[in-house]
Scaffold this motif. Structure first.
Motif, PDB file in Angstrom:
ATOM      1  N   VAL A  34     -36.698  14.532  13.779  1.00 18.94           N
ATOM      2  CA  VAL A  34     -36.045  13.230  13.908  1.00 18.94           C
ATOM      3  C   VAL A  34     -36.141  12.570  12.538  1.00 18.94           C
ATOM      4  O   VAL A  34     -37.235  12.223  12.079  1.00 18.94           O
ATOM      5  N   MET A  35     -34.992  12.457  11.868  1.00 16.77           N
ATOM      6  CA  MET A  35     -34.973  11.901  10.514  1.00 16.77           C
ATOM      7  C   MET A  35     -35.160  10.379  10.587  1.00 16.77           C
ATOM      8  O   MET A  35     -34.381   9.675  11.242  1.00 16.77           O
ATOM      9  N   CYS A  36     -36.182   9.898   9.884  1.00 16.28           N
ATOM     10  CA  CYS A  36     -36.533   8.477  10.010  1.00 16.28           C
ATOM     11  C   CYS A  36     -35.449   7.561   9.449  1.00 16.28           C
ATOM     12  O   CYS A  36     -35.232   6.464   9.970  1.00 16.28           O
ATOM     13  N   PRO A 103     -33.026  11.517   2.529  1.00 16.33           N
ATOM     14  CA  PRO A 103     -33.287  10.089   2.698  1.00 16.33           C
ATOM     15  C   PRO A 103     -34.582   9.843   3.467  1.00 16.33           C
ATOM     16  O   PRO A 103     -34.958  10.653   4.320  1.00 16.33           O
ATOM     17  N   TYR A 104     -35.248   8.765   3.114  1.00 17.65           N
ATOM     18  CA  TYR A 104     -36.475   8.381   3.841  1.00 17.65           C
ATOM     19  C   TYR A 104     -36.583   6.871   3.903  1.00 17.65           C
ATOM     20  O   TYR A 104     -35.900   6.157   3.171  1.00 17.65           O
ATOM     21  N   VAL A 105     -37.453   6.407   4.780  1.00 14.15           N
ATOM     22  CA  VAL A 105     -37.728   4.976   4.915  1.00 14.15           C
ATOM     23  C   VAL A 105     -38.977   4.644   4.122  1.00 14.15           C
ATOM     24  O   VAL A 105     -40.001   5.320   4.275  1.00 14.15           O
ATOM     25  N   GLY A 106     -38.895   3.638   3.251  1.00 14.09           N
ATOM     26  CA  GLY A 106     -40.047   3.186   2.483  1.00 14.09           C
ATOM     27  C   GLY A 106     -40.212   1.680   2.593  1.00 14.09           C
ATOM     28  O   GLY A 106     -39.614   1.050   3.463  1.00 14.09           O
ATOM     29  N   TRP A 107     -41.055   1.109   1.731  1.00 13.33           N
ATOM     30  CA  TRP A 107     -41.300  -0.340   1.719  1.00 13.33           C
ATOM     31  C   TRP A 107     -41.633  -0.830   3.131  1.00 13.33           C
ATOM     32  O   TRP A 107     -41.105  -1.835   3.614  1.00 13.33           O
ATOM     33  N   ALA A 204     -40.376  10.329   6.200  1.00  8.89           N
ATOM     34  CA  ALA A 204     -39.198  11.191   6.054  1.00  8.89           C
ATOM     35  C   ALA A 204     -38.718  11.668   7.429  1.00  8.89           C
ATOM     36  O   ALA A 204     -37.573  11.440   7.793  1.00  8.89           O
ATOM     37  N   TYR A 205     -39.595  12.332   8.174  1.00  7.04           N
ATOM     38  CA  TYR A 205     -39.190  12.729   9.528  1.00  7.04           C
ATOM     39  C   TYR A 205     -40.396  12.923  10.432  1.00  7.04           C
ATOM     40  O   TYR A 205     -41.510  13.179   9.977  1.00  7.04           O
ATOM     41  N   LEU A 206     -40.117  12.757  11.716  1.00  2.00           N
ATOM     42  CA  LEU A 206     -41.038  13.135  12.779  1.00  2.00           C
ATOM     43  C   LEU A 206     -40.562  14.483  13.290  1.00  2.00           C
ATOM     44  O   LEU A 206     -39.367  14.653  13.539  1.00  2.00           O
ATOM     45  N   GLU A 207     -41.469  15.414  13.425  1.00  7.24           N
ATOM     46  CA  GLU A 207     -41.086  16.733  13.915  1.00  7.24           C
ATOM     47  C   GLU A 207     -41.731  16.971  15.272  1.00  7.24           C
ATOM     48  O   GLU A 207     -42.940  16.778  15.427  1.00  7.24           O
TER      49      GLU A 207
END
Ligand SMILES: [Ca+2]
Ligand SMILES: [Ca+2]
Length: 211
Positions: A34-36, A103-107, A204-207
């Motif tokens: 699951v791409m964050c 792509p990833y989630v930051g901040w 980045a992702y949950l696997e």
């Protein structure tokens, strides 16, 4: 069979699976990653909560130059960036090498959350892993259809005193293996990833791996 209460939560949920010109969309599939950064469409308060209305990655750190990754979800509140080569996200300080151009989630900050519409192919017990970077450690939680599924999951710091490049402390990637174990029912449901403690983590992702 859905867990009790799940139907109501989903019936009232206005978020939709992420899609754009490059990404076909639809629920993210479990088992799998699951791409964050592919959190749902629907905006602040529906698909996510973010502390700052601007995207601090796309259009800020990453110049709005018309390219897909630099302008990824530019007008949304969740702060996104992407893994880069040249000693940024591919350094020797990584514990696990991430794919580049992802792509990833930051901040991230405590209290922020994102929803993911997922489709579980098989009911069962799933191991949950997380590809992340964290310069001070922290904790996250997971909910399924609005109900707490795993609380206060500790994320180990990836700070490395050997790395003298200060900004790169935000780019030491690791995979938290068996972050938690979840029982999931078959079918479409909404997963929520919440930052609980510390923040300043990149996701980045949950696997999800069927046990
Ligand atoms: Ca923001
Ligand atoms: Ca944020």
């Amino acid at each position: 069979m859905l867990i009790q209460g799940a139907i109501d939560v989903r019936a009232n949920y206005e978020g939709k699976p992420y899609r754009d010109a490059k990404h076909v969309g639809g629920p993210q599939l479990i088992p799998g990653k699951v791409m964050c950064a592919y959190y749902d469409l629907g905006g602040e308060g529906i698909a996510y909560h973010d502390a700052t209305a601007i995207n601090q990655g796309s259009g800020r750190l990453n110049p709005a130059d018309g390219t897909y990754l630099n302008e990824f979800r530019l007008h949304e509140g969740v702060d996104t960036s992407y893994t880069k080569p040249g000693g940024i996200d591919d350094s020797a300080y990584n514990l696990v090498q991430p794919e580049i151009g992802m792509p990833y989630v930051g901040w991230t900050e405590p209290g922020e959350w994102m929803n993911y519409t997922v489709e579980v192919a098989r009911a069962g017990i799933y191991l949950v892993h997380l590809l992340y970077a964290s310069n001070r450690g922290g904790a996250v939680s997971l909910s399924v259809d609005g109900e707490a599924a795993a609380e206060l999951l500790e994320i180990a710091s990836t700070y490395d005193a050997e790395d003298e490049v200060e900004w790169r402390q935000w780019h030491h990637w690791n995979k938290a293996e068996r972050l938690t174990v979840l029982h999931l029912e078959k079918g479409v449901q909404v997963l929520t990833l919440r930052t609980v403690l510390e923040g300043q983590m990149n996701y980045a992702y949950l696997e999800f791996e069927l046990l």
